[in-house]
Design an enzyme around this catalytic site. Structure first.
Site, PDB file in Angstrom:
ATOM      1  N   ASP A  33       0.866  -1.187   0.000  1.00  0.00           N
ATOM      2  CA  ASP A  33       0.000   0.000   0.000  1.00  0.00           C
ATOM      3  C   ASP A  33       0.897   1.231   0.000  1.00  0.00           C
ATOM      4  O   ASP A  33       1.692   1.425   0.924  1.00  0.00           O
ATOM      5  CB  ASP A  33      -0.884  -0.044   1.266  1.00  0.00           C
ATOM      6  CG  ASP A  33      -1.905   1.085   1.319  1.00  0.00           C
ATOM      7  OD1 ASP A  33      -1.787   2.042   0.523  1.00  0.00           O
ATOM      8  OD2 ASP A  33      -2.804   1.010   2.166  1.00  0.00           O
ATOM      9  N   ASP A  78      -3.286   2.462  -5.750  1.00  0.00           N
ATOM     10  CA  ASP A  78      -2.078   2.396  -4.918  1.00  0.00           C
ATOM     11  C   ASP A  78      -1.944   1.141  -4.055  1.00  0.00           C
ATOM     12  O   ASP A  78      -1.184   1.145  -3.102  1.00  0.00           O
ATOM     13  CB  ASP A  78      -1.964   3.661  -4.058  1.00  0.00           C
ATOM     14  CG  ASP A  78      -2.884   3.642  -2.867  1.00  0.00           C
ATOM     15  OD1 ASP A  78      -3.959   3.028  -2.956  1.00  0.00           O
ATOM     16  OD2 ASP A  78      -2.526   4.232  -1.833  1.00  0.00           O
ATOM     17  N   GLU A  79      -2.685   0.091  -4.405  1.00  0.00           N
ATOM     18  CA  GLU A  79      -2.593  -1.139  -3.614  1.00  0.00           C
ATOM     19  C   GLU A  79      -2.529  -2.369  -4.496  1.00  0.00           C
ATOM     20  O   GLU A  79      -3.203  -2.437  -5.520  1.00  0.00           O
ATOM     21  CB  GLU A  79      -3.850  -1.309  -2.748  1.00  0.00           C
ATOM     22  CG  GLU A  79      -3.883  -0.436  -1.533  1.00  0.00           C
ATOM     23  CD  GLU A  79      -5.176  -0.620  -0.753  1.00  0.00           C
ATOM     24  OE1 GLU A  79      -5.633  -1.774  -0.601  1.00  0.00           O
ATOM     25  OE2 GLU A  79      -5.723   0.400  -0.315  1.00  0.00           O
TER      26      GLU A  79
END
Ligand code: DCP
Ligand code: CA
Length: 367
Positions: free
Chosen positions: A11, A111-112
């Site tokens: 993350d 973003d993960e």
């Protein structure tokens, strides 16, 4: 005995704001607040995300910009508009680095991502810890970004672990540590347990994961239903066998804006279209996609949502064609609905396909 799975959840920290820090080094050291401006008045809109200096004074995603401004009024803070195409291109590069360092890869959002590294590490968690810290180093060296990584025997534990220490965290949970790791955590750390479920659980005396694990299966199923009850119980025991798998690309792409004033004036509405279309077209170009169906999303002053769409003869990525199709749809809608006053207008492209390709888009496109 079969080797344990080694799963990571990566993350990126305060993502949009961190990209802004890297992009404008002069903002580093100041509270940075990335905002979605609605355009109604200079400060109307909401906070998208903020760096940790801004979070220290209480600024959070989703908060009105005006409120955030008040919270940093005695500091030199930086307010920036979201620059989605910048974040997307940084994200694409980071995701590629992550993919290269995994056996199997699954991007979950801008973003993960989950990485399956069972083969690479031969099921060894020491080697997994080294791989995770190498990945953090690579992402920092190549993009200047920090991330938080959780490593565990499954996606559930990896996800909870990445959240355990932020920013710039690395939390490794070996299979024999799962129970002691998750037992004391509050139940809302389990993905899928939001405010509502948390409140319901509190009412029946469940606060921690350990409390949840001690519940009678039957009772949980009665309270939350068969599927959720079973999921909650398995999760409370750190059990999860979901595979890490490459996601199919989203089939559609949309962008919606708030009009400067509520209106049904065609000229005013059409005046807003070019900026929506150019944003959408930039995303099509970047992904080398074309769309075979153009739609409009029209939200009226009573917040009712209307949609209209049309199929195109040939998939297109042309601004001109998308613009013309959306204009037609909006004009037709206003004629059909003489009393409707619009508040927000958006365009949605569906039936996306890679240019020169029929279908099968093995890539996930966020938002
Ligand atoms: N985002 C947003 N609005 C929200 C939540 C998130 O616009 N309500 C955007 C901005 C974030 C990005 O999505 O940078 C990723 O969301 P995360 O929840 O992972 O939040 P951050 O990366 O900002 O922070 P963290 O360091 O807690 O991961
Ligand atoms: Ca994040």
């Amino acid at each position: 005995m079969a080797l344990p799975r080694v799963i990571m959840h990566v993350d990126l920290d305060y993502f949009f704001a961190q990209v802004e820090e890297v992009n404008n080094p002069n903002v580093k050291g100041k509270p940075v607040i990335v905002c979605v401006y609605s355009g109604r008045t200079a400060d109307s809109g909401a906070v998208s995300t903020a760096n940790y200096l801004a979070r220290e004074v209480g600024i959070r995603s989703g908060m009105p910009i005006i409120l955030a401004k008040r919270m940093v009024k005695d500091r030199e803070a930086v307010f920036l508009p979201v620059n989605h195409s910048l974040y997307k291109s940084v994200s694409d590069r980071v995701m590629e680095l992550l993919r290269e360092n995994s056996d199997r890869f699954e991007q979950v959002s801008i973003d993960e991502a989950y990485l399956d590294a069972s083969v690479k590490t031969r099921g060894d968690f020491k080697s997994a810890a080294r791989l995770a810290s190498d990945i953090k180093k690579i992402v920092r060296e190549k993009e200047g970004l920090t991330c938080s990584i959780g490593v565990g025997p499954n996606k559930l534990v990896a996800k909870i672990a990445s959240d355990f220490k932020k920013p710039d965290g690395l939390t490794v949970v070996r299979p024999d540590e799962v129970t002691t790791f998750i037992a004391p955590l509050p139940v809302d750390r389990i993905p899928g347990i939001g405010k509502k479920t948390e409140t319901k659980m509190k009412e029946i005396g469940i606060r921690t994961v350990e409390d949840l694990a001690g519940q009678d299966h039957e009772r949980l199923r009665e309270t939350f239903g068969e599927k959720l009850g079973t999921y909650f119980l398995n999760s409370s025991r750190g059990m999860d066998d979901e595979p890490v798998q490459e996601r199919e690309m989203a089939e559609q792409l949309s962008r919606i804006i708030t009009l400067k004033q509520n209106t049904r004036d065609l000229a005013l509405i059409l005046g807003e279209l070019p900026r929506i279309v150019s944003d959408i077209e930039a995303r099509l170009q970047r992904e080398e996609l074309a769309s075979a169906s153009v739609g409009v999303i029209l939200i009226d002053e009573k917040l009712e949502v209307h949609t209209r769409s049309k199929k195109l003869d040939n998939p297109t990525a042309s601004q001109e064609e998308i613009l013309v199709a959306s204009k037609d749809l909006i004009e037709k809608f206003l004629n059909e609905e003489p009393d409707t006053i619009l508040r927000r207008v958006g365009i949605k492209l569906s039936d996306l396909a890679r240019k020169g390709e029929q279908k099968s888009l093995g890539e996930f496109l966020s938002h």
